[in-house]
Motif scaffolding. Structure first.
Motif, PDB file in Angstrom:
ATOM      1  N   ASP A  94       0.845  -1.192   0.000  1.00 39.46           N
ATOM      2  CA  ASP A  94       0.000   0.000   0.000  1.00 39.46           C
ATOM      3  C   ASP A  94       0.882   1.244   0.000  1.00 39.46           C
ATOM      4  OD1 ASP A  94      -1.825   1.993   0.361  1.00 39.46           O
ATOM      5  OD2 ASP A  94      -2.987   0.929   1.886  1.00 39.46           O
ATOM      6  N   VAL A  95       1.288   1.706  -1.171  1.00 39.83           N
ATOM      7  CA  VAL A  95       2.174   2.859  -1.288  1.00 39.83           C
ATOM      8  C   VAL A  95       1.473   4.134  -0.837  1.00 39.83           C
ATOM      9  CG1 VAL A  95       3.568   4.236  -2.880  1.00 39.83           C
ATOM     10  CG2 VAL A  95       3.461   1.762  -3.162  1.00 39.83           C
ATOM     11  N   GLN A  96       0.170   4.226  -1.065  1.00 41.64           N
ATOM     12  CA  GLN A  96      -0.561   5.424  -0.658  1.00 41.64           C
ATOM     13  C   GLN A  96      -0.546   5.588   0.866  1.00 41.64           C
ATOM     14  OE1 GLN A  96      -1.601   7.761  -2.765  1.00 41.64           O
ATOM     15  NE2 GLN A  96      -0.755   6.432  -4.371  1.00 41.64           N
ATOM     16  N   TYR A  97      -0.679   4.466   1.571  1.00 39.05           N
ATOM     17  CA  TYR A  97      -0.620   4.525   3.028  1.00 39.05           C
ATOM     18  C   TYR A  97       0.765   4.977   3.488  1.00 39.05           C
ATOM     19  CZ  TYR A  97      -0.799   3.108   7.917  1.00 39.05           C
ATOM     20  OH  TYR A  97      -0.730   3.105   9.296  1.00 39.05           O
ATOM     21  N   LEU A  98       1.806   4.455   2.854  1.00 35.67           N
ATOM     22  CA  LEU A  98       3.178   4.856   3.207  1.00 35.67           C
ATOM     23  C   LEU A  98       3.372   6.347   2.956  1.00 35.67           C
ATOM     24  CD1 LEU A  98       6.060   4.247   4.049  1.00 35.67           C
ATOM     25  CD2 LEU A  98       6.551   3.596   1.690  1.00 35.67           C
ATOM     26  N   LYS A  99       2.880   6.829   1.808  1.00 39.18           N
ATOM     27  CA  LYS A  99       2.999   8.263   1.515  1.00 39.18           C
ATOM     28  C   LYS A  99       2.334   9.100   2.598  1.00 39.18           C
ATOM     29  CE  LYS A  99       3.154   8.029  -3.575  1.00 39.18           C
ATOM     30  NZ  LYS A  99       2.387   8.336  -4.804  1.00 39.18           N
ATOM     31  N   ARG A 122      10.862  21.157  12.154  1.00 36.48           N
ATOM     32  CA  ARG A 122      10.151  19.957  11.727  1.00 36.48           C
ATOM     33  C   ARG A 122      11.070  18.749  11.864  1.00 36.48           C
ATOM     34  NH1 ARG A 122       4.789  21.038  11.810  1.00 36.48           N
ATOM     35  NH2 ARG A 122       4.477  23.170  11.096  1.00 36.48           N
ATOM     36  N   LEU A 123      10.463  17.573  12.036  1.00 38.91           N
ATOM     37  CA  LEU A 123      11.257  16.356  12.166  1.00 38.91           C
ATOM     38  C   LEU A 123      11.973  16.016  10.869  1.00 38.91           C
ATOM     39  CD1 LEU A 123      11.936  13.958  14.079  1.00 38.91           C
ATOM     40  CD2 LEU A 123       9.986  12.759  13.073  1.00 38.91           C
ATOM     41  N   VAL A 124      11.263  16.125   9.748  1.00 39.30           N
ATOM     42  CA  VAL A 124      11.812  15.810   8.429  1.00 39.30           C
ATOM     43  C   VAL A 124      11.444  16.957   7.492  1.00 39.30           C
ATOM     44  CG1 VAL A 124      11.799  14.175   6.505  1.00 39.30           C
ATOM     45  CG2 VAL A 124      11.546  13.331   8.839  1.00 39.30           C
ATOM     46  N   SER A 125      12.398  17.411   6.681  1.00 46.96           N
ATOM     47  CA  SER A 125      12.100  18.534   5.791  1.00 46.96           C
ATOM     48  C   SER A 125      11.538  18.082   4.455  1.00 46.96           C
ATOM     49  CB  SER A 125      13.361  19.371   5.556  1.00 46.96           C
ATOM     50  OG  SER A 125      14.366  18.599   4.914  1.00 46.96           O
ATOM     51  N   SER A 126      12.001  16.921   3.942  1.00 48.96           N
ATOM     52  CA  SER A 126      11.552  16.509   2.612  1.00 48.96           C
ATOM     53  C   SER A 126      11.691  15.001   2.460  1.00 48.96           C
ATOM     54  CB  SER A 126      12.384  17.214   1.536  1.00 48.96           C
ATOM     55  OG  SER A 126      11.908  16.901   0.246  1.00 48.96           O
ATOM     56  N   VAL A 127      10.702  14.383   1.805  1.00 48.74           N
ATOM     57  CA  VAL A 127      10.749  12.958   1.482  1.00 48.74           C
ATOM     58  C   VAL A 127      10.288  12.783   0.038  1.00 48.74           C
ATOM     59  CG1 VAL A 127      10.426  12.058   3.820  1.00 48.74           C
ATOM     60  CG2 VAL A 127       8.432  12.656   2.451  1.00 48.74           C
ATOM     61  N   THR A 128      10.814  11.787  -0.636  1.00 46.75           N
ATOM     62  CA  THR A 128      10.437  11.561  -2.026  1.00 46.75           C
ATOM     63  C   THR A 128      10.582  10.088  -2.375  1.00 46.75           C
ATOM     64  OG1 THR A 128      10.874  12.216  -4.318  1.00 46.75           O
ATOM     65  CG2 THR A 128      12.778  12.056  -2.864  1.00 46.75           C
ATOM     66  N   LEU A 129       9.759   9.626  -3.299  1.00 54.00           N
ATOM     67  CA  LEU A 129       9.864   8.276  -3.855  1.00 54.00           C
ATOM     68  C   LEU A 129      10.143   8.403  -5.345  1.00 54.00           C
ATOM     69  CD1 LEU A 129       6.818   6.472  -2.158  1.00 54.00           C
ATOM     70  CD2 LEU A 129       9.219   6.406  -1.455  1.00 54.00           C
ATOM     71  N   VAL A 130      11.128   7.665  -5.825  1.00 53.92           N
ATOM     72  CA  VAL A 130      11.524   7.750  -7.230  1.00 53.92           C
ATOM     73  C   VAL A 130      11.694   6.346  -7.793  1.00 53.92           C
ATOM     74  CG1 VAL A 130      13.352   8.441  -8.833  1.00 53.92           C
ATOM     75  CG2 VAL A 130      12.661   9.989  -6.980  1.00 53.92           C
ATOM     76  N   ASN A 131      11.114   6.128  -8.948  1.00 55.05           N
ATOM     77  CA  ASN A 131      11.363   4.914  -9.725  1.00 55.05           C
ATOM     78  C   ASN A 131      11.719   5.354 -11.134  1.00 55.05           C
ATOM     79  OD1 ASN A 131      11.438   2.520 -11.114  1.00 55.05           O
ATOM     80  ND2 ASN A 131       9.415   1.796 -10.466  1.00 55.05           N
ATOM     81  N   PRO A 132      12.985   5.228 -11.556  1.00 53.54           N
ATOM     82  CA  PRO A 132      13.390   5.679 -12.898  1.00 53.54           C
ATOM     83  C   PRO A 132      12.554   5.070 -14.012  1.00 53.54           C
ATOM     84  CG  PRO A 132      15.320   5.177 -11.564  1.00 53.54           C
ATOM     85  CD  PRO A 132      14.138   4.710 -10.781  1.00 53.54           C
ATOM     86  N   ALA A 133      11.992   3.868 -13.758  1.00 51.74           N
ATOM     87  CA  ALA A 133      11.174   3.215 -14.781  1.00 51.74           C
ATOM     88  C   ALA A 133       9.731   3.709 -14.787  1.00 51.74           C
ATOM     89  CB  ALA A 133      11.197   1.692 -14.563  1.00 51.74           C
ATOM     90  N   GLY A 134       9.376   4.524 -13.763  1.00 49.66           N
ATOM     91  CA  GLY A 134       8.002   5.032 -13.659  1.00 49.66           C
ATOM     92  C   GLY A 134       7.335   4.555 -12.386  1.00 49.66           C
ATOM     93  N   ASN A 136       4.294   4.241 -11.500  1.00 53.06           N
ATOM     94  CA  ASN A 136       3.115   3.399 -11.651  1.00 53.06           C
ATOM     95  C   ASN A 136       3.392   2.083 -12.353  1.00 53.06           C
ATOM     96  OD1 ASN A 136       1.419   5.327 -10.419  1.00 53.06           O
ATOM     97  ND2 ASN A 136       1.252   6.466 -12.353  1.00 53.06           N
ATOM     98  N   LYS A 137       4.675   1.824 -12.605  1.00 57.53           N
ATOM     99  CA  LYS A 137       5.038   0.578 -13.275  1.00 57.53           C
ATOM    100  C   LYS A 137       5.519  -0.449 -12.258  1.00 57.53           C
ATOM    101  CE  LYS A 137       6.122   2.623 -17.758  1.00 57.53           C
ATOM    102  NZ  LYS A 137       7.095   2.713 -18.859  1.00 57.53           N
ATOM    103  N   HIS A 138       5.338  -1.719 -12.600  1.00 55.34           N
ATOM    104  CA  HIS A 138       5.722  -2.797 -11.689  1.00 55.34           C
ATOM    105  C   HIS A 138       7.196  -3.160 -11.820  1.00 55.34           C
ATOM    106  CE1 HIS A 138       1.594  -3.426 -10.445  1.00 55.34           C
ATOM    107  NE2 HIS A 138       1.215  -3.497 -11.721  1.00 55.34           N
ATOM    108  N   SER A 139       7.850  -2.636 -12.830  1.00 53.60           N
ATOM    109  CA  SER A 139       9.278  -2.943 -13.012  1.00 53.60           C
ATOM    110  C   SER A 139      10.112  -1.819 -12.401  1.00 53.60           C
ATOM    111  CB  SER A 139       9.592  -3.076 -14.509  1.00 53.60           C
ATOM    112  OG  SER A 139       9.269  -1.872 -15.196  1.00 53.60           O
ATOM    113  N   GLY A 140      11.416  -2.057 -12.301  1.00 52.04           N
ATOM    114  CA  GLY A 140      12.325  -1.035 -11.801  1.00 52.04           C
ATOM    115  C   GLY A 140      12.427  -1.029 -10.283  1.00 52.04           C
ATOM    116  N   GLN A 141      13.376  -0.261  -9.775  1.00 47.30           N
ATOM    117  CA  GLN A 141      13.639  -0.145  -8.346  1.00 47.30           C
ATOM    118  C   GLN A 141      13.062   1.163  -7.809  1.00 47.30           C
ATOM    119  OE1 GLN A 141      15.762  -2.077  -5.829  1.00 47.30           O
ATOM    120  NE2 GLN A 141      14.369  -0.687  -4.769  1.00 47.30           N
ATOM    121  N   VAL A 142      12.251   1.074  -6.758  1.00 48.63           N
ATOM    122  CA  VAL A 142      11.727   2.274  -6.116  1.00 48.63           C
ATOM    123  C   VAL A 142      12.718   2.716  -5.043  1.00 48.63           C
ATOM    124  CG1 VAL A 142       9.834   3.304  -4.796  1.00 48.63           C
ATOM    125  CG2 VAL A 142       9.351   1.560  -6.532  1.00 48.63           C
TER     126      VAL A 142
END
Length: 453
Positions: A94-99, A122-134, A136-142
């Motif tokens: 559940d990526v939405q829950y993690l976000k 603030r505890l954390v200033s910035s967070v981001t999730l990146v998948n070079p393959a996209g 919304n795609k099931h391939s690649g490394q998040v």
């Protein structure tokens, strides 16, 4: 959604923990027992923040392993999302829950103060999730990228005074309160005094629960001790490398201040049982009873799915019963149901049934004293439920009781301090909770406790 403790080997297998497996990080003492001004530190957010600290200290500088080549990416620390899930004992698709959880960490506002400096950050200033393959795609490394505000960054990367903590031990703890108390007490394990600082119980409530100073009102001390401190101590003593003991400081009969005695234990082996699971559907049902997401998450992490479902069924059955008064306090009833099922897991069916069920001839002939014992035991259980309610819920319920018992000769205004009032209230509340006794519930009582009891 699932959240699980880290496990090693087969279920129930006990394995030795080598010092290199402890995966320690340095946590500045100023960051232990933080006073939260806004937001809420939950079990998951505490674990995720510790994982961020561990990996940032391992990498030493931001920008390493960046999955994208942008100027901003060089200001983030980068780890695979799978590493975050593993080290924070979080297993979810559940990526939405993690976000949502990561966003809530950015809403946590801290107050840090020493002899030279006062800082609100603030505890954390910035967070981001990146998948070079996209994304919304099931391939690649998040990849998970994170950055700290200036003061927090400095405390993470170059702590002047710090305590060594282990990712392994944090993964074994099941509640945010236990993890917070463990971190505070671990700091004093190597201290010659072997005792923590002395502070008011209200102060301890804030730092242990992670609730914001402005939004939280501490409960009566005896309930804080029963519901938060004692379970946290039990977890810490059973699952970590320290053992702790509560020390109460009284003014007369009133407990005003607390501290903890701490001993380091030589724990060469740890048991890693089956990981506890948090199911989003279950958590949603628990939250409908009036719990916050953080409280519901802790409750679901601490109990098995079977116990939770049985407790939910009890509350729902009681709430839907047409022959009884409306259930005013589902949260208190649910807490009681959980405790009752933990004590007696075999008693999964709720004691809720139609208002009248005919007794058999044999029961009528020989069961009068058994019925009396059953009613007495049920009344005692009802008092147990009542004690689990908060002060407002108890007052509301007692007002309902008084309104329905206006013709009693006993002075009800004395409250439950009066044995006579308790004698009337307990069976009334038992009937309020479970309705008229049924043949099924009486048979269950006989089976569990014996007719000759």
């Amino acid at each position: 959604m699932r959240m699980a403790r880290q496990s090693r080997g087969k279920i129930g297998e006990v394995q030795a923990i080598d010092s290199s497996e402890l995966r320690e990080f340095r946590k500045t003492n100023e960051a232990i027992g933080l006073r939260v001004v806004e937001g809420n530190l939950s079990l998951l957010s505490r674990k995720v923040f510790n994982v961020m600290m561990y990996h940032a200290q391992e990498m030493k500088v931001p920008g390493l392993n960046s999955p994208i080549n942008t100027p901003a990416s060089k200001k983030y620390f980068w780890i695979p999302l799978s590493d975050l899930a593993r080290d924070a004992a979080y297993d979810s698709k559940d990526v939405q829950y993690l976000k949502k959880q990561l966003e809530e960490m950015q809403n946590i506002k801290l107050l840090m103060e020493n002899e030279r400096q006062w800082t609100s950050e603030r505890l954390v200033s910035s967070v981001t999730l990146v998948n070079p393959a996209g994304l919304n795609k099931h391939s690649g490394q998040v990849w998970f990228g994170f950055a700290f505000p200036p003061e927090v960054h400095e405390q993470v990367m170059a702590p002047s005074t710090y305590t060594r903590l282990s990712i392994v031990y944090q993964s074994s703890l099941k509640s945010g309160s236990a993890l917070a108390l463990y971190e505070i007490c671990r700091r004093y394990a190597t201290n010659p005094s072997k005792v923590t600082f002395i502070q008011t119980y209200e102060h301890w409530y804030g730092v242990i629960t992670g609730n914001s100073i402005s939004d939280s009102t501490p409960p009566v001390y005896k309930y804080f001790k029963r519901d938060t401190i004692k379970p946290a101590i039990a977890e810490i003593n059973a699952l970590t490398d320290i053992s702790i003991e509560l020390i109460e400081h009284k003014n007369g009969r009133r407990v005003e201040k607390l501290q903890f005695r701490v001993e380091q234990t030589k724990q060469a082996q740890l048991e890693f049982p089956a990981p506890p699971i948090i199911d989003m559907e279950l958590m949603g049902k628990v939250m409908k009873f009036g719990f916050s997401q953080a409280d519901a998450s802790d409750l679901v992490a601490q109990h098995s799915d079977d116990i939770l479902r049985a407790a939910i069924s009890r509350v729902e059955a009681r709430a839907e019963s047409k022959g009884m008064t409306p259930l005013e306090t589902p949260a208190g009833y649910f807490r009681w149901a959980l405790q009752d099922l933990v004590r007696n897991p075999a008693a999964a069916p709720a004691l809720v049934a139609p208002k009248s069920v005919g007794a058999t001839a044999s029961t009528k002939a020989s069961g009068r004293s058994v019925m009396e014992r059953f009613l007495a035991a049920r009344a005692q259980e009802a008092l147990g439920v009542y004690k689990e309610l908060d002060e407002h819920e108890r007052k509301t319920l007692f007002d309902v009781f008084k309104a329905q018992n206006t013709n009693k000769t006993v002075k009800l205004d004395k409250g439950l301090d009066s044995a006579a009032v308790r004698g009337i209230f307990a069976p009334w509340y038992a009937k309020y909770l479970w309705g008229e006794p049924t043949a099924q519930s009486l048979a269950q009582f006989i089976e569990e406790y014996g007719a000759a009891r």
